[in-house]
Design a protein around this motif. Sequence first.
Motif, PDB file in Angstrom:
ATOM      1  N   THR A   1       0.818  -1.211   0.000  1.00 37.02           N
ATOM      2  CA  THR A   1       0.000   0.000   0.000  1.00 37.02           C
ATOM      3  C   THR A   1       0.851   1.260   0.000  1.00 37.02           C
ATOM      4  O   THR A   1       0.340   2.342  -0.268  1.00 37.02           O
ATOM      5  CB  THR A   1      -0.949   0.035   1.216  1.00 37.02           C
ATOM      6  OG1 THR A   1      -0.173   0.051   2.411  1.00 37.02           O
ATOM      7  CG2 THR A   1      -1.888  -1.143   1.194  1.00 37.02           C
ATOM      8  N   TRP A   2       2.129   1.138   0.296  1.00 39.96           N
ATOM      9  CA  TRP A   2       3.009   2.307   0.339  1.00 39.96           C
ATOM     10  C   TRP A   2       3.542   2.691  -1.032  1.00 39.96           C
ATOM     11  O   TRP A   2       4.117   3.769  -1.183  1.00 39.96           O
ATOM     12  CB  TRP A   2       4.190   2.055   1.257  1.00 39.96           C
ATOM     13  CG  TRP A   2       3.820   1.909   2.702  1.00 39.96           C
ATOM     14  CD1 TRP A   2       2.599   2.103   3.267  1.00 39.96           C
ATOM     15  CD2 TRP A   2       4.693   1.528   3.752  1.00 39.96           C
ATOM     16  NE1 TRP A   2       2.656   1.863   4.610  1.00 39.96           N
ATOM     17  CE2 TRP A   2       3.931   1.509   4.944  1.00 39.96           C
ATOM     18  CE3 TRP A   2       6.035   1.196   3.816  1.00 39.96           C
ATOM     19  CZ2 TRP A   2       4.476   1.184   6.166  1.00 39.96           C
ATOM     20  CZ3 TRP A   2       6.569   0.868   5.044  1.00 39.96           C
ATOM     21  CH2 TRP A   2       5.803   0.865   6.205  1.00 39.96           C
ATOM     22  N   PHE A   3       3.404   1.839  -2.032  1.00 44.14           N
ATOM     23  CA  PHE A   3       3.997   2.084  -3.347  1.00 44.14           C
ATOM     24  C   PHE A   3       2.913   2.292  -4.398  1.00 44.14           C
ATOM     25  O   PHE A   3       1.875   1.647  -4.367  1.00 44.14           O
ATOM     26  CB  PHE A   3       4.895   0.910  -3.765  1.00 44.14           C
ATOM     27  CG  PHE A   3       6.023   0.667  -2.808  1.00 44.14           C
ATOM     28  CD1 PHE A   3       7.106   1.520  -2.771  1.00 44.14           C
ATOM     29  CD2 PHE A   3       5.985  -0.401  -1.922  1.00 44.14           C
ATOM     30  CE1 PHE A   3       8.142   1.312  -1.883  1.00 44.14           C
ATOM     31  CE2 PHE A   3       7.013  -0.619  -1.036  1.00 44.14           C
ATOM     32  CZ  PHE A   3       8.097   0.235  -1.019  1.00 44.14           C
ATOM     33  N   ALA A   4       3.185   3.186  -5.337  1.00 45.02           N
ATOM     34  CA  ALA A   4       2.226   3.488  -6.401  1.00 45.02           C
ATOM     35  C   ALA A   4       2.703   2.914  -7.734  1.00 45.02           C
ATOM     36  O   ALA A   4       2.577   3.542  -8.777  1.00 45.02           O
ATOM     37  CB  ALA A   4       2.036   4.994  -6.511  1.00 45.02           C
ATOM     38  N   HIS A   5       3.262   1.749  -7.715  1.00 41.35           N
ATOM     39  CA  HIS A   5       3.742   1.086  -8.919  1.00 41.35           C
ATOM     40  C   HIS A   5       2.665   0.119  -9.413  1.00 41.35           C
ATOM     41  O   HIS A   5       1.940  -0.471  -8.613  1.00 41.35           O
ATOM     42  CB  HIS A   5       5.029   0.319  -8.590  1.00 41.35           C
ATOM     43  CG  HIS A   5       5.754  -0.169  -9.791  1.00 41.35           C
ATOM     44  ND1 HIS A   5       5.478  -1.375 -10.366  1.00 41.35           N
ATOM     45  CD2 HIS A   5       6.729   0.395 -10.535  1.00 41.35           C
ATOM     46  CE1 HIS A   5       6.265  -1.550 -11.420  1.00 41.35           C
ATOM     47  NE2 HIS A   5       7.036  -0.485 -11.526  1.00 41.35           N
ATOM     48  N   PRO A   6       2.512  -0.065 -10.742  1.00 48.62           N
ATOM     49  CA  PRO A   6       1.468  -0.978 -11.241  1.00 48.62           C
ATOM     50  C   PRO A   6       1.602  -2.412 -10.713  1.00 48.62           C
ATOM     51  O   PRO A   6       0.600  -3.064 -10.437  1.00 48.62           O
ATOM     52  CB  PRO A   6       1.647  -0.939 -12.755  1.00 48.62           C
ATOM     53  CG  PRO A   6       2.296   0.368 -13.032  1.00 48.62           C
ATOM     54  CD  PRO A   6       3.156   0.665 -11.846  1.00 48.62           C
ATOM     55  N   ALA A   7       2.833  -2.892 -10.568  1.00 45.80           N
ATOM     56  CA  ALA A   7       3.006  -4.252 -10.037  1.00 45.80           C
ATOM     57  C   ALA A   7       2.553  -4.322  -8.587  1.00 45.80           C
ATOM     58  O   ALA A   7       1.931  -5.306  -8.163  1.00 45.80           O
ATOM     59  CB  ALA A   7       4.465  -4.675 -10.150  1.00 45.80           C
ATOM     60  N   ALA A   8       2.840  -3.298  -7.820  1.00 45.10           N
ATOM     61  CA  ALA A   8       2.392  -3.265  -6.424  1.00 45.10           C
ATOM     62  C   ALA A   8       0.870  -3.168  -6.358  1.00 45.10           C
ATOM     63  O   ALA A   8       0.244  -3.746  -5.467  1.00 45.10           O
ATOM     64  CB  ALA A   8       3.034  -2.092  -5.688  1.00 45.10           C
ATOM     65  N   TYR A   9       0.274  -2.468  -7.313  1.00 51.99           N
ATOM     66  CA  TYR A   9      -1.188  -2.364  -7.336  1.00 51.99           C
ATOM     67  C   TYR A   9      -1.831  -3.724  -7.595  1.00 51.99           C
ATOM     68  O   TYR A   9      -2.808  -4.092  -6.951  1.00 51.99           O
ATOM     69  CB  TYR A   9      -1.631  -1.345  -8.387  1.00 51.99           C
ATOM     70  CG  TYR A   9      -3.130  -1.235  -8.475  1.00 51.99           C
ATOM     71  CD1 TYR A   9      -3.852  -0.565  -7.499  1.00 51.99           C
ATOM     72  CD2 TYR A   9      -3.823  -1.835  -9.517  1.00 51.99           C
ATOM     73  CE1 TYR A   9      -5.234  -0.495  -7.554  1.00 51.99           C
ATOM     74  CE2 TYR A   9      -5.202  -1.771  -9.587  1.00 51.99           C
ATOM     75  CZ  TYR A   9      -5.906  -1.096  -8.602  1.00 51.99           C
ATOM     76  OH  TYR A   9      -7.260  -1.037  -8.657  1.00 51.99           O
ATOM     77  N   ARG A  10      -1.275  -4.489  -8.542  1.00 55.39           N
ATOM     78  CA  ARG A  10      -1.817  -5.816  -8.834  1.00 55.39           C
ATOM     79  C   ARG A  10      -1.671  -6.742  -7.632  1.00 55.39           C
ATOM     80  O   ARG A  10      -2.590  -7.479  -7.281  1.00 55.39           O
ATOM     81  CB  ARG A  10      -1.118  -6.421 -10.048  1.00 55.39           C
ATOM     82  CG  ARG A  10      -1.574  -5.829 -11.359  1.00 55.39           C
ATOM     83  CD  ARG A  10      -1.083  -6.647 -12.532  1.00 55.39           C
ATOM     84  NE  ARG A  10       0.374  -6.765 -12.590  1.00 55.39           N
ATOM     85  CZ  ARG A  10       1.166  -5.915 -13.235  1.00 55.39           C
ATOM     86  NH1 ARG A  10       0.641  -4.891 -13.888  1.00 55.39           N
ATOM     87  NH2 ARG A  10       2.464  -6.091 -13.250  1.00 55.39           N
TER      88      ARG A  10
END
Length: 91
Positions: free
Chosen positions: A27-36
């Motif tokens: 939840t701390w990162f706004a990267h697409p992989a982190a979102y998935r």
Amino acid sequence: MTILLARLVYFGIGIYNLGLLAYVLCTWFAHPAAYRLRSWFARWYEPLLVPIRRWIPVPQFAHVAMDLSPLVLFIGLGLLKSAILSLLPPF
């Protein structure tokens, strides 16, 4: 047989704790992989976090809201693991 089941539940709670930590970190990162990854983890953790959020108000510090529900869930799971450990006989 019940000792084996208690040990499996204890181990499962430990794995669930690790997944919760990974979910919080995602939840701390706004990267697409982190979102998935976060959306995948949400299926496992949001059913427990949503009732906690309803029960505990979200504190705000200098216009920043801080969600304490994962911390409460960590503490609750730790208490559950302690209760299971107290029921198990020593090695």
